[in-house]
Design a protein around this motif. Sequence first.
Motif, PDB file in Angstrom:
ATOM      1  N   THR A  31      46.468  42.619  36.333  1.00 27.58           N
ATOM      2  CA  THR A  31      45.074  43.064  36.582  1.00 27.58           C
ATOM      3  C   THR A  31      43.909  43.501  35.311  1.00 27.58           C
ATOM      4  OG1 THR A  31      46.252  45.642  36.096  1.00 27.58           O
ATOM      5  CG2 THR A  31      44.976  45.172  38.432  1.00 27.58           C
ATOM      6  N   ILE A  32      42.609  43.134  34.835  1.00 30.42           N
ATOM      7  CA  ILE A  32      42.079  43.118  34.227  1.00 30.42           C
ATOM      8  C   ILE A  32      41.352  44.610  34.029  1.00 30.42           C
ATOM      9  CG2 ILE A  32      40.220  41.483  32.757  1.00 30.42           C
ATOM     10  CD1 ILE A  32      42.900  39.289  33.689  1.00 30.42           C
ATOM     11  N   LEU A  38      37.276  47.214  37.209  1.00 30.59           N
ATOM     12  CA  LEU A  38      38.767  46.549  37.549  1.00 30.59           C
ATOM     13  C   LEU A  38      38.726  45.834  38.479  1.00 30.59           C
ATOM     14  CD1 LEU A  38      42.104  47.547  37.486  1.00 30.59           C
ATOM     15  CD2 LEU A  38      41.767  48.527  39.094  1.00 30.59           C
ATOM     16  N   ILE A  39      39.297  44.791  38.167  1.00 29.42           N
ATOM     17  CA  ILE A  39      39.399  43.294  38.348  1.00 29.42           C
ATOM     18  C   ILE A  39      40.957  43.367  38.595  1.00 29.42           C
ATOM     19  CG2 ILE A  39      39.202  40.689  37.884  1.00 29.42           C
ATOM     20  CD1 ILE A  39      36.528  41.038  36.640  1.00 29.42           C
ATOM     21  N   ILE A  40      41.901  42.745  39.799  1.00 27.34           N
ATOM     22  CA  ILE A  40      42.677  42.140  40.148  1.00 27.34           C
ATOM     23  C   ILE A  40      42.931  40.775  40.604  1.00 27.34           C
ATOM     24  CG2 ILE A  40      44.595  42.533  42.325  1.00 27.34           C
ATOM     25  CD1 ILE A  40      43.784  45.894  42.716  1.00 27.34           C
ATOM     26  N   VAL A  41      43.802  40.139  39.517  1.00 22.35           N
ATOM     27  CA  VAL A  41      43.952  38.667  40.363  1.00 22.35           C
ATOM     28  C   VAL A  41      45.585  38.742  41.079  1.00 22.35           C
ATOM     29  CG1 VAL A  41      43.927  36.614  39.414  1.00 22.35           C
ATOM     30  CG2 VAL A  41      42.490  37.970  38.506  1.00 22.35           C
ATOM     31  N   LYS A  61      35.581  51.287  42.925  1.00 24.04           N
ATOM     32  CA  LYS A  61      35.377  50.095  43.049  1.00 24.04           C
ATOM     33  C   LYS A  61      36.466  49.340  42.708  1.00 24.04           C
ATOM     34  CE  LYS A  61      31.284  47.033  44.107  1.00 24.04           C
ATOM     35  NZ  LYS A  61      29.890  46.547  43.853  1.00 24.04           N
ATOM     36  N   ILE A  62      36.894  47.841  43.750  1.00 21.20           N
ATOM     37  CA  ILE A  62      37.851  47.396  43.608  1.00 21.20           C
ATOM     38  C   ILE A  62      37.976  45.804  43.853  1.00 21.20           C
ATOM     39  CG2 ILE A  62      40.512  46.458  43.714  1.00 21.20           C
ATOM     40  CD1 ILE A  62      40.788  49.517  45.296  1.00 21.20           C
ATOM     41  N   ARG A  63      38.074  44.841  42.121  1.00 17.87           N
ATOM     42  CA  ARG A  63      37.803  43.613  43.017  1.00 17.87           C
ATOM     43  C   ARG A  63      39.018  43.141  42.808  1.00 17.87           C
ATOM     44  NH1 ARG A  63      33.403  45.850  40.497  1.00 17.87           N
ATOM     45  NH2 ARG A  63      31.224  44.962  40.412  1.00 17.87           N
ATOM     46  N   ILE A  64      39.404  42.274  43.956  1.00 13.76           N
ATOM     47  CA  ILE A  64      40.703  41.205  43.534  1.00 13.76           C
ATOM     48  C   ILE A  64      40.164  39.935  43.914  1.00 13.76           C
ATOM     49  CG2 ILE A  64      42.569  40.804  45.363  1.00 13.76           C
ATOM     50  CD1 ILE A  64      42.832  43.725  46.185  1.00 13.76           C
ATOM     51  N   PHE A 154      38.361  35.286  31.004  1.00 13.40           N
ATOM     52  CA  PHE A 154      37.950  36.333  31.529  1.00 13.40           C
ATOM     53  C   PHE A 154      37.195  36.477  30.214  1.00 13.40           C
ATOM     54  CE2 PHE A 154      40.486  36.456  34.394  1.00 13.40           C
ATOM     55  CZ  PHE A 154      40.389  37.017  35.795  1.00 13.40           C
ATOM     56  N   THR A 155      35.418  37.087  30.214  1.00 13.95           N
ATOM     57  CA  THR A 155      34.721  37.264  28.841  1.00 13.95           C
ATOM     58  C   THR A 155      34.701  38.310  28.628  1.00 13.95           C
ATOM     59  OG1 THR A 155      34.836  35.032  28.647  1.00 13.95           O
ATOM     60  CG2 THR A 155      33.724  36.311  26.601  1.00 13.95           C
ATOM     61  N   CYS A 156      34.768  38.910  27.701  1.00 13.36           N
ATOM     62  CA  CYS A 156      34.513  40.410  27.291  1.00 13.36           C
ATOM     63  C   CYS A 156      34.107  40.776  26.347  1.00 13.36           C
ATOM     64  CB  CYS A 156      34.709  41.536  27.930  1.00 13.36           C
ATOM     65  SG  CYS A 156      34.574  43.306  28.327  1.00 13.36           S
ATOM     66  N   ASN A 157      32.709  40.906  26.092  1.00 16.48           N
ATOM     67  CA  ASN A 157      32.336  41.263  23.985  1.00 16.48           C
ATOM     68  C   ASN A 157      33.485  40.389  22.894  1.00 16.48           C
ATOM     69  OD1 ASN A 157      31.622  43.312  25.120  1.00 16.48           O
ATOM     70  ND2 ASN A 157      32.979  44.840  24.499  1.00 16.48           N
ATOM     71  N   ASP A 158      32.891  38.656  23.689  1.00 13.14           N
ATOM     72  CA  ASP A 158      33.614  37.885  22.960  1.00 13.14           C
ATOM     73  C   ASP A 158      35.406  37.669  23.351  1.00 13.14           C
ATOM     74  OD1 ASP A 158      30.690  37.260  23.019  1.00 13.14           O
ATOM     75  OD2 ASP A 158      30.834  37.728  20.799  1.00 13.14           O
ATOM     76  N   LYS A 159      35.575  38.125  24.041  1.00 13.33           N
ATOM     77  CA  LYS A 159      37.110  38.250  23.868  1.00 13.33           C
ATOM     78  C   LYS A 159      37.602  37.616  24.579  1.00 13.33           C
ATOM     79  CE  LYS A 159      38.409  41.645  20.485  1.00 13.33           C
ATOM     80  NZ  LYS A 159      37.713  42.832  20.319  1.00 13.33           N
ATOM     81  N   LYS A 160      38.663  36.626  24.803  1.00 16.73           N
ATOM     82  CA  LYS A 160      38.270  35.678  26.032  1.00 16.73           C
ATOM     83  C   LYS A 160      40.525  35.986  26.310  1.00 16.73           C
ATOM     84  CE  LYS A 160      35.366  32.249  24.917  1.00 16.73           C
ATOM     85  NZ  LYS A 160      34.239  32.914  25.742  1.00 16.73           N
TER      86      LYS A 160
END
Length: 269
Positions: A31-32, A38-41, A61-64, A154-160
């Motif tokens: 999960t990320i 929340l993202i599940i890979v 809300k869930i994303r897979i 996955f990028t969030c606030n410039d962190k990958k």
Amino acid sequence: MFKLIFWGVRGSVPSPGKETSYFGGNTTCITIENEKTLIIVDAGTGIRNVGKYVEEKGFKKIRILFTHYHWDHLQGLPFFGPIFNPKYQIDIYGKRNVSNVLSLQMKQPFFPADYKNLPSKINHRKIMPQFCIDDILVETIENNHPSGCVGMRFTCNDKKIVFMTDNELSATAPATDRKSFIKFVKGSVIFIHDSQYTDVELKTKRGWGHSTFDEVIALAEDAGINHAIFTHHDPMRSDLILKEIIAEKSAKHTKLRLSAARENLEIKI
Ligand SMILES: [Zn+2]
Ligand SMILES: [Zn+2]
């Protein structure tokens, strides 16, 4: 806050038992998340425990996201509690016709509940080369793997965070070349890659779609990565041997931090 949790780190088939209990025997699931998303890979058997986590954290809300549909990446979905709960909205992303693919494993006589009549609100979406989930940017690359697999950044606030499971870096007829992988991986704070085999094991497993520890290390070094995390551990790999491999590789590559993905390991960046 940008956080990753490993829920399943095993390749091919679940491998419970006392020899694998340290790193864990569940198949692929991570999960990320950030504060609101929340993202599940992948939905290997590791996803079963994500059900409890989703409930505790109060996500509605869930994303897979599916990297591909080999058994070890989807066999946990029928045991993921939220699919049976009408309060959840679940967006499922994948290549091909994701709805049809997923319904195959939840049909009589394989499973008692029918995928197309699940109580949760499920939407299906196509995985694109680039898309956003709230404020998390998702970019994908085609891995070298029989019947295909998607590498994800996955990028969030410039962190990958880069997650590349099921990828044969030295494939003879690659879908993607090494140069493109280096470019994709560059700049990631967390770099996770399939390293199912040793160099010796690969000799009899060419074309199976997986990489070796040394190939992953070489890619990480060429991309200037500080920390590489091995995953998709071979079901036959005991904790003891995996720890020995990590220690041996770490002693040889002192500038690169190396570790193996382990169930329940949480990394915040
Ligand atoms: Zn796999
Ligand atoms: Zn696979």
